[in-house]
Design a protein around this motif. Structure first.
Motif, PDB file in Angstrom:
ATOM      1  N   SER A  41      -0.610   0.234 -15.517  1.00  0.00           N
ATOM      2  CA  SER A  41       0.338   0.227 -14.408  1.00  0.00           C
ATOM      3  C   SER A  41       1.699  -0.236 -14.905  1.00  0.00           C
ATOM      4  CB  SER A  41      -0.157  -0.720 -13.311  1.00  0.00           C
ATOM      5  OG  SER A  41      -0.043  -2.065 -13.728  1.00  0.00           O
ATOM      6  N   PRO A  42       2.781   0.187 -14.249  1.00  0.00           N
ATOM      7  CA  PRO A  42       4.122  -0.280 -14.644  1.00  0.00           C
ATOM      8  C   PRO A  42       4.239  -1.805 -14.676  1.00  0.00           C
ATOM      9  CG  PRO A  42       4.300   1.575 -13.136  1.00  0.00           C
ATOM     10  CD  PRO A  42       2.852   1.194 -13.166  1.00  0.00           C
ATOM     11  N   ASN A  43       3.600  -2.473 -13.725  1.00  0.00           N
ATOM     12  CA  ASN A  43       3.647  -3.936 -13.701  1.00  0.00           C
ATOM     13  C   ASN A  43       2.971  -4.536 -14.933  1.00  0.00           C
ATOM     14  OD1 ASN A  43       3.947  -3.037 -10.803  1.00  0.00           O
ATOM     15  ND2 ASN A  43       4.349  -5.216 -10.568  1.00  0.00           N
ATOM     16  N   ASP A  44       1.844  -3.931 -15.361  1.00  0.00           N
ATOM     17  CA  ASP A  44       1.160  -4.420 -16.558  1.00  0.00           C
ATOM     18  C   ASP A  44       2.038  -4.230 -17.794  1.00  0.00           C
ATOM     19  OD1 ASP A  44      -1.049  -5.172 -15.122  1.00  0.00           O
ATOM     20  OD2 ASP A  44      -2.161  -3.327 -15.501  1.00  0.00           O
ATOM     21  N   ILE A  45       2.771  -3.113 -17.857  1.00  0.00           N
ATOM     22  CA  ILE A  45       3.659  -2.853 -18.999  1.00  0.00           C
ATOM     23  C   ILE A  45       4.773  -3.895 -19.052  1.00  0.00           C
ATOM     24  CG2 ILE A  45       5.315  -1.205 -19.953  1.00  0.00           C
ATOM     25  CD1 ILE A  45       3.519   1.022 -18.779  1.00  0.00           C
ATOM     26  N   GLU A  55       8.645  -3.988  -3.978  1.00  0.00           N
ATOM     27  CA  GLU A  55       7.856  -2.790  -4.221  1.00  0.00           C
ATOM     28  C   GLU A  55       7.326  -2.784  -5.654  1.00  0.00           C
ATOM     29  OE1 GLU A  55       7.039  -0.525  -1.971  1.00  0.00           O
ATOM     30  OE2 GLU A  55       8.100  -1.716  -0.453  1.00  0.00           O
ATOM     31  N   PRO A  56       6.195  -2.160  -5.904  1.00  0.00           N
ATOM     32  CA  PRO A  56       5.673  -2.050  -7.279  1.00  0.00           C
ATOM     33  C   PRO A  56       6.641  -1.246  -8.161  1.00  0.00           C
ATOM     34  CG  PRO A  56       3.973  -1.488  -5.662  1.00  0.00           C
ATOM     35  CD  PRO A  56       5.249  -1.579  -4.915  1.00  0.00           C
ATOM     36  N   GLN A  73      11.527   3.155 -13.599  1.00  0.00           N
ATOM     37  CA  GLN A  73      12.220   1.869 -13.504  1.00  0.00           C
ATOM     38  C   GLN A  73      11.962   1.018 -14.743  1.00  0.00           C
ATOM     39  OE1 GLN A  73      10.514   0.608  -9.745  1.00  0.00           O
ATOM     40  NE2 GLN A  73      12.454   0.949  -8.662  1.00  0.00           N
ATOM     41  N   VAL A  74      10.732   1.097 -15.278  1.00  0.00           N
ATOM     42  CA  VAL A  74      10.414   0.347 -16.492  1.00  0.00           C
ATOM     43  C   VAL A  74      11.292   0.839 -17.645  1.00  0.00           C
ATOM     44  CG1 VAL A  74       8.646  -0.100 -18.233  1.00  0.00           C
ATOM     45  CG2 VAL A  74       8.047  -0.177 -15.812  1.00  0.00           C
TER      46      VAL A  74
END
Length: 845
Positions: free
Chosen positions: A688-692, A735-736, A741-742
């Motif tokens: 997931s983008p958050n994990d990255i 928002e996630p 965005q990353v």
């Protein structure tokens, strides 16, 4: 071929419609015996013909003419439809003419009842037995029609059992068979038919010696088969029904119930007495006397061998407690009475007065237990008789109650009896321990206990509301592997979740055979949905299972099934909200295997609660998979500590995305935005983008190191870590993150990241835990240029961990593995989780 008769009885469901009768014909056609007796019941289905016939008598008494005619029409139609499809018209017309004649005769009788407004039992017996006459006539012609088409000479002879089966009515025991008279009549009948070797006999019905038509009452058709088996000196009796044999417990209440391949006559009688839908004890009596084996088989699954009931098996010296019990059954809706008092001790005749009082009001006593001190007697009776029994007992002991020699007569209702049945139980150590231990582990309170001297029954009285859980618990204790684990998987549809499920499904049979380890995936959840299965999914049932709305309480209750020894939840989610449930999971005696890294960011208070619950419940919270290395890091650290070594420092390099990014920049000299885009798309698209973001900023590394720190007893939180990453932690957003965005965010730090590309060797992000004192965690990107450094040869997403201890000085203990974060290692991640499950399983049983 056999020179003795074989008896095959087909119940109402086996002759309930055209398809069923065709199945019967196929079964009989495949028999190899040269002497066959077929016994049939009335046509079953909904409603049963016998039930319809019985209802006619009461309807006639109340003069409900229209209802009577409607039922008679439906009976005629049911048989006419079967005849039309099964037989040639000429044969069918003859049978239907006989059925219509019988129905007309019955209507005349019913008309007489409606005039008299009364009837006796003999009338009911006469009317109710016609269904067997009709089905047997049809079945006789169906069998003969097939024999004719097959070019065979044999023909089935129709036997009206009213003309041969003779009984004497006993007011207490019902019809008593007069075997010598019955045998003589049957022999004469068969001689008149030129010693017929193929018989089709009506079940259920018979006649008295005076010629009065009657029936064999409950389970009469089965009883008929056993009677004719004895009279014909049959080699075997097969009862064909709609189940494939005798179950180890009621399958409606115990999903794991199994078909028993064989049981003794005595075991079958015990199971039947305690409510099992097997075969009535009275039915077996003729077969037992002649040592004729009885087979219970399924008309609609004729390939299944079913259950063989035969003479008592000799005890085997190798039998253990689990092998000796054949099955379990229950009797529900009982009342448990207790008669207690000092005036009973040493007093002659107390028990006699008690049971005489019950006998006077015709109450059947189901179970009796008496304390050796003679101070109390408890017994169970049907709950419907409880009030009358209490009054009768109080009247019988009025004097003792008045003088306080006996306490008040009390009872508890409703209660149930759970019975374990098996030959030679008293000669096998451990049966009682396993039986009552299972009830204790399931939290079932036992109200009374009884064991007969017959060695084949142990009974426990429990509250009615506990009977289902109690039955499942004791059944599991004897019929499931000691290492049976109910598994629930959270986030089951992720790539790792699907890989884990597939690995469990693939290995389940081998693990059960090799190690007697029974892993059952009984609940899976993903997002707002879940699927549940009573016994455990396989790939097919998982795909077809109904999707339900996810409910945490229902999910937990299903995984933590009281009848399965152990429960385990695998948490593959990556959200903090799921970790909040860990204390309640542990408190419910569930083991946890987690790859949810948020378990590291819990506050120390919550972590202490988890550890306390795990210790008190003797369960485990396994977070090995959170580290994502595929090697046993936490257990290695525990082994070092438990053997007395002292850990001074731990270094790790497990920021897979950051290390791959640095390698990409070093090799391609491309912009940071281009490099991160390529790294994500080619290696980490499943993240997931958050994990990255957590990986690139060092937050993920900090969380993992906190797990190790707490393993060492250090009171560190993620916020205590000193992060020195070229990509700082971004501001919190509602928002996630998206991948775009990353990439954009990372591109903003082009100069900071690109500065690391000028080194002669790829840079790496490393995390260091200083384990001395209160401990500290630091994370930084730096050049590994010392060939002696354990991380010197690591490339890209490879992970490494170096543990510095007193005993291993001057060189650290080094562990290396493949990162779970990349797209190609989801199977490895699943294997790590599976290994944790198996590690827990090794400690059980």
């Amino acid at each position: 071929m056999s020179s003795s008769f074989v008896v095959h009885k087909f119940g109402g469901t086996s002759v309930g419609n055209v398809a069923a009768m065709n199945a019967v014909q196929t079964i009989v056609a495949n028999l190899t015996s040269d002497k066959i007796a077929v016994v049939v019941s009335a046509m079953g289905g909904k409603p049963k013909v016998t039930d319809l016939l019985i209802s006619l008598v009461e309807l006639a008494k109340t003069k409900q003419t229209q209802e009577i005619q409607s039922i008679i029409d439906s009976i005629e139609k049911k048989h006419a439809e079967a005849v039309a499809e099964l037989l040639p018209k000429a044969v069918g017309d003859e049978i239907m003419a006989q059925i219509r004649h019988d129905l007309n005769t019955l209507q005349e009788l019913l008309h007489a009842i409606s005039i008299m407004r009364s009837y006796n039992e003999n009338v009911t017996e006469l009317v109710s037995g016609h269904g067997e006459l009709w089905s047997a006539r049809i079945m006789t012609q169906v069998l003969n029609h097939h024999l004719q088409l097959s070019g065979k000479k044999e023909r089935f002879a129709f036997i009206d059992s009213r003309e041969v089966l003779t009984v004497e009515i006993d007011p207490n025991h019902g019809p008593v068979v007069l075997y010598e008279i019955t045998a003589a009549k049957l022999r004469a009948r068969m001689e008149a038919m030129k010693n017929a070797t193929h018989l089709c006999i009506t079940g259920f019905i018979c006649s008295t010696n005076e010629g009065v038509v009657t029936t064999l009452k409950r389970d009469g058709s089965d009883f008929s088969a056993s009677i004719f088996g004895r009279v014909l000196k049959a080699a075997s009796i097969t009862i064909w029904t709609d189940v494939s044999g005798v179950y180890s417990a009621d399958p409606r209440r115990v999903p794991e119930a199994k078909i028993l391949p064989q049981i003794s006559y005595q075991e079958a009688m015990e199971l039947a007495y305690f409510g099992a839908k097997v075969i009535h004890p009275k039915t077996m009596a003729p077969a037992v006397l002649e040592s004729i084996p009885i087979f219970i088989r399924n008309t609609f699954d004729p390939e299944h061998p079913g259950t063989r009931i035969y003479h008592r098996r000799p005890p085997s010296p190798t039998n253990n407690a689990k092998q000796i019990v054949s099955g379990f059954s229950t009797i529900d809706d009982l009342a448990l009475f207790n008669l207690e008092g000092t005036g009973m001790v040493g007093v002659h005749g107390v028990a006699s007065r008690l049971f005489n009082a019950l006998d006077r009001i015709k109450v059947n006593v189901v179970l009796i237990a008496q304390a050796s001190s003679e101070r109390s007697i408890c017994f169970a009776i049907p709950a419907k008789n409880a009030l009358d029994a209490k009054e009768a007992i109080e009247a019988a002991f009025f004097k003792e109650l008045h003088h306080g020699l006996i306490d008040t007569v009390t009872y508890e209702a409703p209660v149930s009896i759970i019975a374990a049945v098996g030959d030679n139980m008293s000669q096998t150590p451990g049966v009682c321990s396993r039986f009552f231990g299972a009830l204790g582990r399931a939290g079932i309170n036992i109200l009374g206990i009884s064991q007969g001297s017959s060695e084949r029954n142990i009974s426990a009285v429990v509250r009615f509301e506990d009977s289902g859980a109690a039955l499942r618990a004791v059944h599991s204790s004897f019929f499931l592997a000691d290492q049976t684990i109910s598994i629930g998987i959270v986030d089951s549809r992720s790539k790792v979740g699907e890989a884990l499920q597939n690995q469990i499904f693939q290995q389940a049979q081998w693990l059960a055979k090799k190690y007697k380890l029974d892993l059952r995936v009984r609940a899976v959840a993903h997002g707002p949905n879940m699927k549940l299965h009573s016994t455990g999914f396989d790939p097919a049932s998982l795909a077809e299972a109904k999707v339900q709305k996810f409910d945490m309480d229902q999910f937990l209750d299903h995984v933590h099934a009281g009848h399965i020894p152990y429960a385990l939840i695998v948490d593959l989610s990556n959200g903090p909200e799921m970790v909040e449930h860990y204390p309640s999971w542990l408190a419910s005696n569930c083991f946890i295997v987690s790859s949810n890294l948020h378990v590291a960011s819990t506050n120390l208070s919550l972590r202490k609660t988890m550890d306390r619950e795990a210790k008190e419940r003797e369960v485990v919270l396994d977070t090995e998979a959170c580290l994502g290395m595929g090697v046993p890091v936490l257990s290695t650290i525990q082994n070092l500590l438990q053997t007395g070594d002292s850990i001074t420092r731990i270094e790790t390099s497990w920021s897979s995305v950051m290390n791959s990014l640095l390698l990409e920049i070093q090799n391609t000299k491309s912009s940071v935005a281009t490099a991160i885009q390529r790294v994500i798309s080619t290696q980490f698209s499943a993240l997931s983008p958050n994990d990255i973001i957590d990986d690139l900023t060092g937050v993920a590394s900090a969380k993992k190191m906190v797990l190790l720190a707490r393993e060492l007893g250090l009171k560190l939180n993620v916020t205590d870590a000193k992060l020195d990453s070229p990509i700082p932690i971004p501001p919190t957003q509602s928002e996630p993150w998206t991948i775009a965005q990353v990439v954009s965010y990372v591109g903003e730090y082009e100069s900071a990241v690109a500065s690391y590309s000028h080194s002669s060797r790829p840079m790496r992000m490393t995390t260091t835990l200083n384990a001395t004192g209160q401990g500290s965690i630091s994370i930084q990107v730096h050049n590994i240029d010392d060939p002696m450094h354990p991380f010197y040869n690591l490339i890209g997403a490879q992970c490494g961990l170096a543990v510095h201890t007193d005993r291993h000085a001057p060189y650290p203990l080094f562990l290396s593995g493949t990162s779970f974060a990349s797209d190609t290692t989801k199977g490895l991640a699943a294997s790590s989780l599976f290994s944790s499950v198996l590690n827990i399983a090794r400690t059980l049983g």
